[in-house]
Write a protein that holds these residues in place. Structure first.
Motif, mmCIF file in Angstrom:
data_model
loop_
_atom_site.group_PDB
_atom_site.id
_atom_site.type_symbol
_atom_site.label_atom_id
_atom_site.label_comp_id
_atom_site.label_asym_id
_atom_site.label_seq_id
_atom_site.Cartn_x
_atom_site.Cartn_y
_atom_site.Cartn_z
ATOM 1 N N ASP A 1 29.387 -3.436 0.795
ATOM 2 C CA ASP A 1 28.283 -3.613 1.732
ATOM 3 C C ASP A 1 27.465 -4.837 1.329
ATOM 4 O O ASP A 1 27.829 -5.575 0.424
ATOM 5 C CB ASP A 1 27.426 -2.348 1.812
ATOM 6 C CG ASP A 1 26.821 -1.958 0.476
ATOM 7 O OD1 ASP A 1 26.927 -2.730 -0.493
ATOM 8 O OD2 ASP A 1 26.231 -0.870 0.399
ATOM 9 N N ALA A 2 26.348 -5.045 1.998
ATOM 10 C CA ALA A 2 25.546 -6.249 1.767
ATOM 11 C C ALA A 2 24.971 -6.313 0.356
ATOM 12 O O ALA A 2 24.590 -7.384 -0.108
ATOM 13 C CB ALA A 2 24.419 -6.319 2.798
ATOM 14 N N GLY A 3 24.936 -5.200 -0.345
ATOM 15 C CA GLY A 3 24.465 -5.202 -1.727
ATOM 16 C C GLY A 3 25.374 -6.001 -2.660
ATOM 17 O O GLY A 3 24.968 -6.416 -3.733
ATOM 18 N N PHE A 4 26.618 -6.217 -2.248
ATOM 19 C CA PHE A 4 27.563 -6.989 -3.051
ATOM 20 C C PHE A 4 27.549 -8.468 -2.688
ATOM 21 O O PHE A 4 28.298 -9.250 -3.264
ATOM 22 C CB PHE A 4 28.984 -6.442 -2.874
ATOM 23 C CG PHE A 4 29.199 -5.128 -3.556
ATOM 24 C CD1 PHE A 4 29.585 -5.079 -4.877
ATOM 25 C CD2 PHE A 4 29.008 -3.939 -2.876
ATOM 26 C CE1 PHE A 4 29.785 -3.871 -5.521
ATOM 27 C CE2 PHE A 4 29.201 -2.723 -3.501
ATOM 28 C CZ PHE A 4 29.585 -2.690 -4.823
ATOM 29 N N ASP A 5 26.745 -8.854 -1.733
ATOM 30 C CA ASP A 5 26.679 -10.257 -1.315
ATOM 31 C C ASP A 5 25.777 -11.033 -2.261
ATOM 32 O O ASP A 5 24.618 -11.296 -1.983
ATOM 33 C CB ASP A 5 26.167 -10.356 0.129
ATOM 34 C CG ASP A 5 26.175 -11.786 0.638
ATOM 35 O OD1 ASP A 5 26.892 -12.625 0.057
ATOM 36 O OD2 ASP A 5 25.461 -12.074 1.612
ATOM 37 N N VAL B 1 33.211 -13.850 -9.248
ATOM 38 C CA VAL B 1 34.207 -12.987 -9.886
ATOM 39 C C VAL B 1 35.365 -12.711 -8.931
ATOM 40 O O VAL B 1 36.533 -12.778 -9.316
ATOM 41 C CB VAL B 1 33.558 -11.665 -10.360
ATOM 42 C CG1 VAL B 1 34.610 -10.661 -10.788
ATOM 43 C CG2 VAL B 1 32.583 -11.936 -11.485
ATOM 44 N N VAL B 2 35.060 -12.417 -7.679
ATOM 45 C CA VAL B 2 36.099 -12.122 -6.693
ATOM 46 C C VAL B 2 37.014 -13.330 -6.513
ATOM 47 O O VAL B 2 38.238 -13.195 -6.471
ATOM 48 C CB VAL B 2 35.466 -11.706 -5.343
ATOM 49 C CG1 VAL B 2 36.480 -11.702 -4.229
ATOM 50 C CG2 VAL B 2 34.820 -10.345 -5.466
ATOM 51 N N VAL C 1 41.107 -11.878 -5.394
ATOM 52 C CA VAL C 1 40.997 -10.706 -4.520
ATOM 53 C C VAL C 1 40.436 -11.147 -3.179
ATOM 54 O O VAL C 1 39.563 -12.017 -3.124
ATOM 55 C CB VAL C 1 40.068 -9.657 -5.171
ATOM 56 C CG1 VAL C 1 39.831 -8.487 -4.254
ATOM 57 C CG2 VAL C 1 40.635 -9.194 -6.494
ATOM 58 N N ARG C 2 40.917 -10.551 -2.111
ATOM 59 C CA ARG C 2 40.376 -10.873 -0.790
ATOM 60 C C ARG C 2 39.091 -10.085 -0.563
ATOM 61 O O ARG C 2 39.102 -8.860 -0.559
ATOM 62 C CB ARG C 2 41.382 -10.516 0.295
ATOM 63 C CG ARG C 2 40.846 -10.846 1.660
ATOM 64 C CD ARG C 2 41.837 -10.605 2.737
ATOM 65 N NE ARG C 2 41.136 -10.713 3.997
ATOM 66 C CZ ARG C 2 41.424 -10.007 5.047
ATOM 67 N NH1 ARG C 2 42.403 -9.151 5.019
ATOM 68 N NH2 ARG C 2 40.735 -10.162 6.147
ATOM 69 N N PRO C 3 37.956 -10.756 -0.390
ATOM 70 C CA PRO C 3 36.690 -10.052 -0.196
ATOM 71 C C PRO C 3 36.472 -9.650 1.261
ATOM 72 O O PRO C 3 36.756 -10.412 2.173
ATOM 73 C CB PRO C 3 35.650 -11.083 -0.624
ATOM 74 C CG PRO C 3 36.286 -12.391 -0.321
ATOM 75 C CD PRO C 3 37.761 -12.195 -0.508
ATOM 76 N N LEU C 4 35.996 -8.447 1.446
ATOM 77 C CA LEU C 4 35.546 -7.987 2.762
ATOM 78 C C LEU C 4 34.159 -7.402 2.536
ATOM 79 O O LEU C 4 33.960 -6.203 2.459
ATOM 80 C CB LEU C 4 36.512 -6.949 3.333
ATOM 81 C CG LEU C 4 36.410 -6.662 4.819
ATOM 82 C CD1 LEU C 4 36.595 -7.946 5.625
ATOM 83 C CD2 LEU C 4 37.424 -5.646 5.251
#
Length: 111
Positions: free
Chosen positions: A5-9, A16-17, A22-25
């Motif tokens: 969710d937006a907390g990971f933005d 790191v991603v 890794v493909r981020p969504l």
């Protein structure tokens, strides 16, 4: 793939991603124009159908945390807590698998 969710933005998460390949969504925080290339790429490759799986995963882990004393593990050592989580996850998966397994013909319950 990383669903978040937006907390990971955040800059650190995106770095790191990108380094892991890794493909981020990840849902973006800002609703306006995207300023950097990574977020522009993520906005262009957004898939609502895949992002909905985040809710499924959160539901499963939310249920598991509720069973663990309100989300807190009683173990003192991190290694013990990780072992308990691993065993609980296996037990949960086994329960789901047995629930979905059809009953054999001729089976009569004893009760």
């Amino acid at each position: 793939m990383l669903l978040g969710d937006a907390g990971f933005d955040g800059e650190e998460v995106w770095r790191v991603v990108k380094g892991l390949g890794v493909r981020p969504l990840i849902r973006l925080r800002e609703k306006g124009e995207v300023r950097d290339a990574v977020r522009r790429w993520a906005a262009f490759h957004w898939e609502d159908a895949l992002y909905r799986f985040r809710g499924v995963v959160e539901g499963v882990f939310g249920g598991m945390k509720s069973r663990w004393a309100g989300g807190y593990l009683m173990e003192r050592k991190p290694s013990s807590a990780m072992k308990r989580i691993f065993l609980e996850a296996i037990a949960y998966d086994l329960r789901i698998l047995l629930t979905l397994t059809p009953v054999p013909k001729g089976f009569k319950p004893i009760y």
